[in-house]
Every structure is written in structure tokens, then in C-alpha cells.
Design a protein around this motif. Structure first.
Motif, PDB file in Angstrom:
ATOM      1  N   GLY A  58       0.812  -1.216   0.000  1.00 26.31           N
ATOM      2  CA  GLY A  58       0.000   0.000   0.000  1.00 26.31           C
ATOM      3  C   GLY A  58       0.842   1.262   0.000  1.00 26.31           C
ATOM      4  O   GLY A  58       2.077   1.213   0.054  1.00 26.31           O
ATOM      5  N   VAL A  59       0.147   2.372  -0.061  1.00 23.62           N
ATOM      6  CA  VAL A  59       0.833   3.650  -0.185  1.00 23.62           C
ATOM      7  C   VAL A  59       0.025   4.743   0.520  1.00 23.62           C
ATOM      8  O   VAL A  59      -1.197   4.640   0.654  1.00 23.62           O
ATOM      9  CB  VAL A  59       1.069   3.970  -1.689  1.00 23.62           C
ATOM     10  N   VAL A  60       0.737   5.750   0.990  1.00 22.47           N
ATOM     11  CA  VAL A  60       0.089   6.890   1.646  1.00 22.47           C
ATOM     12  C   VAL A  60       0.380   8.141   0.819  1.00 22.47           C
ATOM     13  O   VAL A  60       1.529   8.372   0.427  1.00 22.47           O
ATOM     14  CB  VAL A  60       0.635   7.083   3.077  1.00 22.47           C
ATOM     15  N   PHE A  61      -0.653   8.915   0.562  1.00 24.26           N
ATOM     16  CA  PHE A  61      -0.470  10.211  -0.096  1.00 24.26           C
ATOM     17  C   PHE A  61      -0.784  11.302   0.917  1.00 24.26           C
ATOM     18  O   PHE A  61      -1.846  11.277   1.547  1.00 24.26           O
ATOM     19  CB  PHE A  61      -1.406  10.356  -1.303  1.00 24.26           C
ATOM     20  N   ARG A  62       0.159  12.227   1.107  1.00 23.61           N
ATOM     21  CA  ARG A  62      -0.081  13.350   2.004  1.00 23.61           C
ATOM     22  C   ARG A  62      -0.060  14.626   1.171  1.00 23.61           C
ATOM     23  O   ARG A  62       0.926  14.902   0.502  1.00 23.61           O
ATOM     24  CB  ARG A  62       1.004  13.411   3.098  1.00 23.61           C
ATOM     25  N   PHE A  63      -1.140  15.329   1.199  1.00 20.79           N
ATOM     26  CA  PHE A  63      -1.277  16.558   0.404  1.00 20.79           C
ATOM     27  C   PHE A  63      -0.947  16.285  -1.070  1.00 20.79           C
ATOM     28  O   PHE A  63      -0.252  17.059  -1.725  1.00 20.79           O
ATOM     29  CB  PHE A  63      -0.394  17.673   0.968  1.00 20.79           C
ATOM     30  N   GLY A  64      -1.410  15.140  -1.532  1.00 21.43           N
ATOM     31  CA  GLY A  64      -1.254  14.816  -2.941  1.00 21.43           C
ATOM     32  C   GLY A  64       0.069  14.201  -3.329  1.00 21.43           C
ATOM     33  O   GLY A  64       0.265  13.833  -4.474  1.00 21.43           O
ATOM     34  N   ARG A  65       0.990  14.107  -2.361  1.00 16.34           N
ATOM     35  CA  ARG A  65       2.296  13.538  -2.694  1.00 16.34           C
ATOM     36  C   ARG A  65       2.494  12.218  -1.958  1.00 16.34           C
ATOM     37  O   ARG A  65       2.061  12.087  -0.806  1.00 16.34           O
ATOM     38  CB  ARG A  65       3.423  14.469  -2.238  1.00 16.34           C
ATOM     39  N   GLU A  66       3.154  11.313  -2.632  1.00 15.60           N
ATOM     40  CA  GLU A  66       3.428  10.034  -1.981  1.00 15.60           C
ATOM     41  C   GLU A  66       4.339  10.272  -0.776  1.00 15.60           C
ATOM     42  O   GLU A  66       5.332  11.004  -0.861  1.00 15.60           O
ATOM     43  CB  GLU A  66       4.097   9.079  -2.975  1.00 15.60           C
ATOM     44  N   ALA A  67       3.986   9.664   0.349  1.00 11.24           N
ATOM     45  CA  ALA A  67       4.719   9.913   1.604  1.00 11.24           C
ATOM     46  C   ALA A  67       6.183   9.528   1.467  1.00 11.24           C
ATOM     47  O   ALA A  67       6.516   8.471   0.959  1.00 11.24           O
ATOM     48  CB  ALA A  67       4.074   9.130   2.736  1.00 11.24           C
ATOM     49  N   ASP A  68       7.041  10.429   1.953  1.00 12.57           N
ATOM     50  CA  ASP A  68       8.479  10.217   1.906  1.00 12.57           C
ATOM     51  C   ASP A  68       9.076  10.993   3.076  1.00 12.57           C
ATOM     52  O   ASP A  68       8.807  12.186   3.231  1.00 12.57           O
ATOM     53  CB  ASP A  68       9.013  10.756   0.567  1.00 12.57           C
ATOM     54  N   SER A  69       9.868  10.303   3.894  1.00 15.39           N
ATOM     55  CA  SER A  69      10.413  10.966   5.088  1.00 15.39           C
ATOM     56  C   SER A  69      11.358  12.118   4.722  1.00 15.39           C
ATOM     57  O   SER A  69      11.671  12.959   5.558  1.00 15.39           O
ATOM     58  CB  SER A  69      11.142   9.948   5.973  1.00 15.39           C
ATOM     59  N   ARG A  70      11.804  12.148   3.462  1.00 15.26           N
ATOM     60  CA  ARG A  70      12.701  13.248   3.051  1.00 15.26           C
ATOM     61  C   ARG A  70      11.924  14.450   2.520  1.00 15.26           C
ATOM     62  O   ARG A  70      12.510  15.472   2.202  1.00 15.26           O
ATOM     63  CB  ARG A  70      13.672  12.741   1.971  1.00 15.26           C
ATOM     64  N   ASP A  71      10.613  14.300   2.428  1.00 12.72           N
ATOM     65  CA  ASP A  71       9.776  15.391   1.934  1.00 12.72           C
ATOM     66  C   ASP A  71       9.450  16.330   3.106  1.00 12.72           C
ATOM     67  O   ASP A  71       8.404  16.249   3.738  1.00 12.72           O
ATOM     68  CB  ASP A  71       8.490  14.808   1.323  1.00 12.72           C
ATOM     69  N   LEU A  72      10.378  17.228   3.397  1.00 18.30           N
ATOM     70  CA  LEU A  72      10.244  18.082   4.585  1.00 18.30           C
ATOM     71  C   LEU A  72       9.101  19.078   4.443  1.00 18.30           C
ATOM     72  O   LEU A  72       8.478  19.485   5.425  1.00 18.30           O
ATOM     73  CB  LEU A  72      11.565  18.822   4.852  1.00 18.30           C
ATOM     74  N   GLU A  73       8.826  19.468   3.210  1.00 21.79           N
ATOM     75  CA  GLU A  73       7.759  20.441   2.975  1.00 21.79           C
ATOM     76  C   GLU A  73       6.404  19.886   3.429  1.00 21.79           C
ATOM     77  O   GLU A  73       5.598  20.587   4.043  1.00 21.79           O
ATOM     78  CB  GLU A  73       7.724  20.757   1.470  1.00 21.79           C
ATOM     79  N   THR A  74       6.179  18.609   3.150  1.00 22.29           N
ATOM     80  CA  THR A  74       4.936  17.971   3.568  1.00 22.29           C
ATOM     81  C   THR A  74       4.918  17.757   5.081  1.00 22.29           C
ATOM     82  O   THR A  74       3.901  17.988   5.739  1.00 22.29           O
ATOM     83  CB  THR A  74       4.771  16.619   2.840  1.00 22.29           C
ATOM     84  N   LEU A  75       6.048  17.316   5.615  1.00 19.42           N
ATOM     85  CA  LEU A  75       6.115  17.094   7.070  1.00 19.42           C
ATOM     86  C   LEU A  75       5.817  18.373   7.844  1.00 19.42           C
ATOM     87  O   LEU A  75       5.243  18.325   8.931  1.00 19.42           O
ATOM     88  CB  LEU A  75       7.502  16.564   7.467  1.00 19.42           C
ATOM     89  N   ALA A  76       6.208  19.514   7.280  1.00 19.91           N
ATOM     90  CA  ALA A  76       5.978  20.797   7.957  1.00 19.91           C
ATOM     91  C   ALA A  76       4.492  21.121   8.069  1.00 19.91           C
ATOM     92  O   ALA A  76       4.100  21.998   8.841  1.00 19.91           O
ATOM     93  CB  ALA A  76       6.714  21.913   7.206  1.00 19.91           C
TER      94      ALA A  76
END
Lengths: 322, 248
Positions: free
Chosen positions: A61-79
Motif C-alpha cells: 500500500g501507499v500513503v499520499f499526504r497533500f497529494g504527494r506520496e509519503a516520503d520521510s525526506r519530503d520536509l515540505e509535507t512534514l511541515a
């Protein structure tokens, strides 16, 4: 993924050895909605939340956060996400204001902005009187408030709360619930809990899992209207035990709970129940005082789904959350 | 990175771990020359046995100091740094931290940097009092040798720190990481000893070689091979730790 979705989980699965903790769970959280994530202990709620947050990797499975596939390096989404774990813990040697300033430092490089926001959060969560104390002396409720405050430091658009009211005294619980109510509309919230009255009071949508599988996913209002009348109350002047014994064998009876001279009966066929309950009352020559249907409580829905129809997803209410 | 580094440094001060580390350096910096000076005078003599001391010199004091740093202070470094990453992983706070907009590799790097800075502060303090007492009691220390030995000890201890952090990331257990890194540090030197290379390339040799350099017996150049080995291996371990932690 719809444009107003802040979170979408698709077929999330997590296994620990032979145990499948989360089994192909999919759901969507829309902006500004408050989702109650409920299930019995060990149902897989915390595991699901950790996969959403990137603290655990899904096996499938996969998680999309704010339209982007979740990635721990995606700091913009984590913020854009705030998180309060079920047992929040902090560096015990820190004081609350300096802890909030430290957390704020991840969101802004401007020291004045960070200090201002930290002071606002201290005030918002009633932490000012604790300002001089180290975290090591904090009670469970005080830590919970600090946990909420740190989660809000980055002004998140998605707030994930894992059992935020467990272990709190009534006042602490009231404060957390009140705060969540205030947050409604400003950010999307996903709140895991097994306190169903909390969910019933404040949530817009309900996501229910049991043994790792999703069993319900719908707006709270839809759950109630869909199942209205499934619980019937019949009250007689006397002889309630005889009536209960007679009804217990009926094929459409799911559960009977005596309440004094009344019986609360969960039924699978409302029409049959409407015919046969008054007939049974007449057959025993009992005096009928009350016979009515009412919307089931979330607790009753929860019990019927987790006990009676284990693992069977309510297709009629799928995909409604958020 | 700066935010996390500041917090890690502050944590070492507020939890007194920094004081323990710097204090250990200072204690051995004072005790090593003083012991070498007064030991021949305070040991009892009897008719049954007699202990004969050669003339104790700055070299004796330096040997004692660097032996203490290699054996005791390095153990303290391992104990204090073993939980830098490994011990915190399972805490609720780490779960909060990992959901903040911070690169996971930076968490490892800042933990390393904070400990490395504190080791340097301890070394400077230890070397300073060692130099002060040794010069006062014996004289004859090499200033450039002191500076070179400071860099050599820092390189060796930073390698030990990098190994501890790396094993903490791999094993996820602070105690196990500590034991393995202490053994691994000296095992690495032994392994290098098996190769057809001079002993000076081994990081553990930096401690023993430092005494001769400080006392002016040997040239600074004997420290260079070990420093290169220590720096290269420490950098590789740190990079691997950051990468592994990102993946985890």
C-alpha cells in the motif's frame, strides 16, 4: 486523489511476523474534517497512524499526504503535519517554553517569530504557570497539553492525535476535547480513540477498524440515519423476563439488553420486529407501555460490527469519510 | 541542523554528562604528572622488598596521561555516547522528532557533532592542566607536540564516537553498541596490525605515540598515518550511520 483531500491511504498493510496488524486499509481524510479513528485495543490504529506519519513502512500500500506520496525526506509535507503520540514524552531536562522554541526552530529560522509562536502556544494550552518547571515533573495531563502545543507549533493543516484523552482526568479530557472542537474547520484532524462518546460528540466522520481490517468508514450523520430504528425499545408493566425469553429465539434478534421493565433489542429486520414484538406482548397478555425505535449509539454500532459481523465491511457506507 | 545541534549540546550540559567527560580529562591531566612525581616517594619500602624507579620524567608523565586517556577516558566517551541515537529511538519524543521537518541524517550528524565538540573541549582542558603540571614538575614539554597530540587524540576519540554512533544505529541498543564499539576500536587496530603496514597507521597507536611526541622524543610525523586512518574511517562510519538512519 480528490483535490480537497489532505490524506489518502491506499491498501495499507503491515505485518509483524505472522500477525497482520493492518490488512489492506484504505481511507481518505478531507481538509477541515475531524475523523474519529476507532477500534478496540490492538485493532491496528496506532500502526496505521505510524504508517501515515512515516514512522513505519507499510508492507503493502501507499500513503499520499497533500497529494504527494509519503516520503520521510519530503520536509515540505512534514511541515504541514502535527502529531501527538499516545504517550508523549519529551526531553525531561527541558522547560516547556524552551522545548516549544526548539520545536519551532524546525519551522522557522527567525528567532523572534519562533518565540512569539511558542508564547502563544503556552497561553493557548494553559502552560504559562508551568513555565519555570522542567518537563520531568509534569503530570500526564500536563504532558498531553505540551504534546498538543508542540504539534501546533507549525500551524499544521493535518493534525494526527493518537489516543489524546486516554489516561486523563475528566478536566484534562474536557480541555483536549474542547481544543479539538476549536480546531474543527481550521485543520483536518484524525483522532484515534476507543472512547466512543468523544467521537460521537465532536467527529464529522468515523473510521472503524477491527483486527486490522476496516469495518466502517462514513460520516457520523450517515451512520446514524442509515441504522435508525435498528434498536427498538419495548417497555411493559410486568413480565419482562417472559417476554425477553420469548424474543431471544427470534431469528431477527441480534441482542437483547434488559433495562428495568424495558428491553433494548437490536434487530436485523425492523419490519419483522415491528410485527412480532407487539404480537408477543399480546400473546402473553402483557400491558404495553412503550414501543419505539431510536438511532443507535455509536457504541451499539461498534459492538454490532465488531461482535456480530467481524471483519465484514459495510459496503453501503464505504468511502464516505472525509 | 543548528537547532538540533544546539539542543544536543544543551542536553549534555543540563544532564551533567558534559561535566563528567570534561572532568575526567581534567582529573587525569592533573593526576598523571603528579602521580609520576610523588609515587617514588610515597611507596613504602621494607627489608623484604624494594621498588626501584628509574628517574621519572616528562615522558613518564605523558605515558601515564595518554594511557589513562586510552583506557579510562575512552571508556567514558563510549558510555556517554552509546545512547546518543540508539537509546532515544524508542522514546515517544523521538517519534515526535521524526515527524518534524528535519532530515533524519541531521539528527545523527548533530548528535555526533555535539559529542565531538565536548570531547574536544575535554581534551583541551585535560591537555592544558597536564601541560601546566608536567611543565611545573618536570619541564621539557614540546608545545607543537602538545598541539599535535591534541589533534591525534581528538581523531582517535572521534573515531571511537563514530563507531559507537554507527553501532547504535545498526543494533538500536545503547548497551550493545557501547560494548561492541569499545571492543571494535581496538579490534580495528589489531586487524590493521595483521596487515603489512607500520603500527603507526592503527588509530589505537595514536595514544601511545603521543607521549613520545609531547615529550619531544619523537617527531610529529609519527602521528600522521594514524590520524589519516582515524579520520577516513570516522568519516565513512558517520556517512554510513546517516544513510542507514535515513533508510530506517
Amino acid at each position: 486523489m480528490s483535490p480537497d483531500s489532505v490524506l489518502e491511504a491506499v491498501d495499507l498493510t503491515k505485518r509483524f511476523g505472522n500477525l497482520t496488524a493492518v490488512d489492506h486499509v484504505s481511507f481518505t481524510v478531507k481538509a477541515g474534517r475531524l475523523v474519529g479513528f476507532v477500534g478496540p485495543n490492538g485493532a491496528g490504529k496506532t500502526t496505521t497512524l505510524k504508517m501515515i506519519l512515516g514512522l513505519l513502512s507499510p508492507d503493502e500500500g501507499v500513503v499520499f499526504r497533500f497529494g504527494r506520496e509519503a516520503d520521510s525526506r519530503d520536509l515540505e509535507t512534514l511541515a504541514r503535519i502535527g502529531y501527538v503520540p499516545d504517550v508523549p514524552s519529551f526531553p525531561e531536562w527541558m522547560r516547556p517554553l524552551e522545548f516549544l522554541e526548539y520545536i519551532g526552530g524546525f519551522f522557522s529560522r527567525d528567532a523572534e517569530t519562533v518565540k512569539k509562536r511558542a508564547r502563544e502556544m503556552m497561553e493557548e494550552f494553559g502552560l504559562e504557570r508551568l513555565a519555570g518547571r522542567k518537563v520531568e515533573g509534569f503530570s500526564r495531563g500536563e504532558k498531553q497539553r505540551l504534546g498538543m502545543a508542540q504539534a501546533m507549533m507549525g500551524e499544521p493543516e493535518l493534525l494526527v492525535l493518537d489516543e489524546p484523552t486516554s489516561g486523563l482526568d475528566p478536566l484534562g479530557r474536557y480541555e483536549v476535547i474542547t481544543y479539538m472542537e476549536r480546531m474543527k474547520g481550521k485543520a483536518a484532524l484524525i483522532v484515534s480513540t476507543h472512547l466512543l462518546e468523544d467521537v460521537e460528540r465532536i467527529c464529522d466522520d468515523v473510521l472503524m477498524i477491527d483486527r486490522g481490517r476496516k469495518i466502517l468508514d462514513a460520516p457520523l450523520s450517515e451512520i446514524k440515519s442509515f441504522r435508525e430504528g435498528d434498536t427498538l425499545t419495548v417497555e411493559v408493566a410486568e413480565g419482562v423476563d417472559r417476554l425477553a425469553a420469548a424474543l431471544a429465539g427470534m431469528p431477527w434478534v441480534k441482542a437483547i439488553s434488559p433495562r428495568g421493565n424495558a428491553l433494548e433489542i437490536m434487530v436485523s429486520d425492523k419490519k419483522a420486529a415491528g410485527r412480532e414484538i407487539p404480537a408477543a406482548v399480546a400473546r402473553f397478555g402483557l400491558e404495553l407501555l412503550r414501543f419505539e425505535g431510536r438511532p443507535p449509539s455509536l457504541e451499539e454500532v461498534f459492538i454490532s460490527l465488531t461482535r456480530g459481523d467481524q471483519g465484514e465491511e459495510r459496503n453501503g457506507m464505504r468511502g464516505g469519510a472525509g | 541542523m543548528r537547532n538540533q545541534f544546539r539542543k544536543d549540546l544543551l542536553e549534555m550540559v543540563r544532564t551533567y554528562r558534559g561535566y563528567v567527560l570534561v572532568g575526567a580529562f581534567v582529573i587525569f591531566g592533573v593526576l598523571s604528572p603528579v602521580t609520576m612525581k610523588v609515587l617514588p616517594k610515597i611507596l613504602p619500602e621494607s627489608e623484604e622488598f624494594q621498588i626501584v624507579f628509574k628517574d621519572t620524567t616528562a615522558l613518564s608523565a605523558a605515558t601515564q596521561y595518554f594511557d589513562n586517556v586510552a583506557q579510562v577516558v575512552s571508556l567514558i566517551v563510549v558510555i556517554l555516547s552509546a545512547g546518543a541515537v540508539a537509546g532515544k529511538r524508542s522514546t515517544g519524543f523521538f517519534q515526535i522528532l521524526l515527524t518534524k521537518p528535519v532530515r533524519r541524517g541531521e539528527i545523527v550528524a548533530s548528535a555526533f557533532a555535539a559529542h565531538a565538540l565536548l570531547i574536544l573541549v575535554g581534551l583541551v582542558a585535560g591537555h592544558a592542566v597536564f601541560a601546566l603540571y608536567t611543565e611545573w614538575l618536570f619541564g621539557g614539554l614540546s608545545f607543537w607536540g602538545l598541539l599535535a597530540s591534541l589533534a591525534a587524540c581528538a581523531a582517535a576519540l572521534w573515531l571511537l564516537l563514530a563507531l559507537t554512533v554507527f553501532l547504535g544505529v545498526v543494533t538500536r541498543r545503547a548497551g550493545l553498541a557501547g560494548v561492541l564499539s569499545f571492543l571494535g576500536f581496538f579490534a580495528l587496530s589489531l586487524l590493521l596490525g595483521l596487515l603489512p603496514l607500520p603500527w603507526e597507521v592503527a588509530p589505537a597507536a595514536l595514544f601511545s605515540a603521543s607521549s613520545g611526541v609531547v615529550a619531544g622524543r619523537d617527531g610529529i610525523v609519527v602521528l600522521v598515518p594514524g590520524m589519516i586512518t582515524a579520520t577516513v574511517v570516522a568519516s565513512a562510519l558517520l556517512a554510513a550511520s546517516m544513510r542507514l538512519f535515513e533508510r530506517n
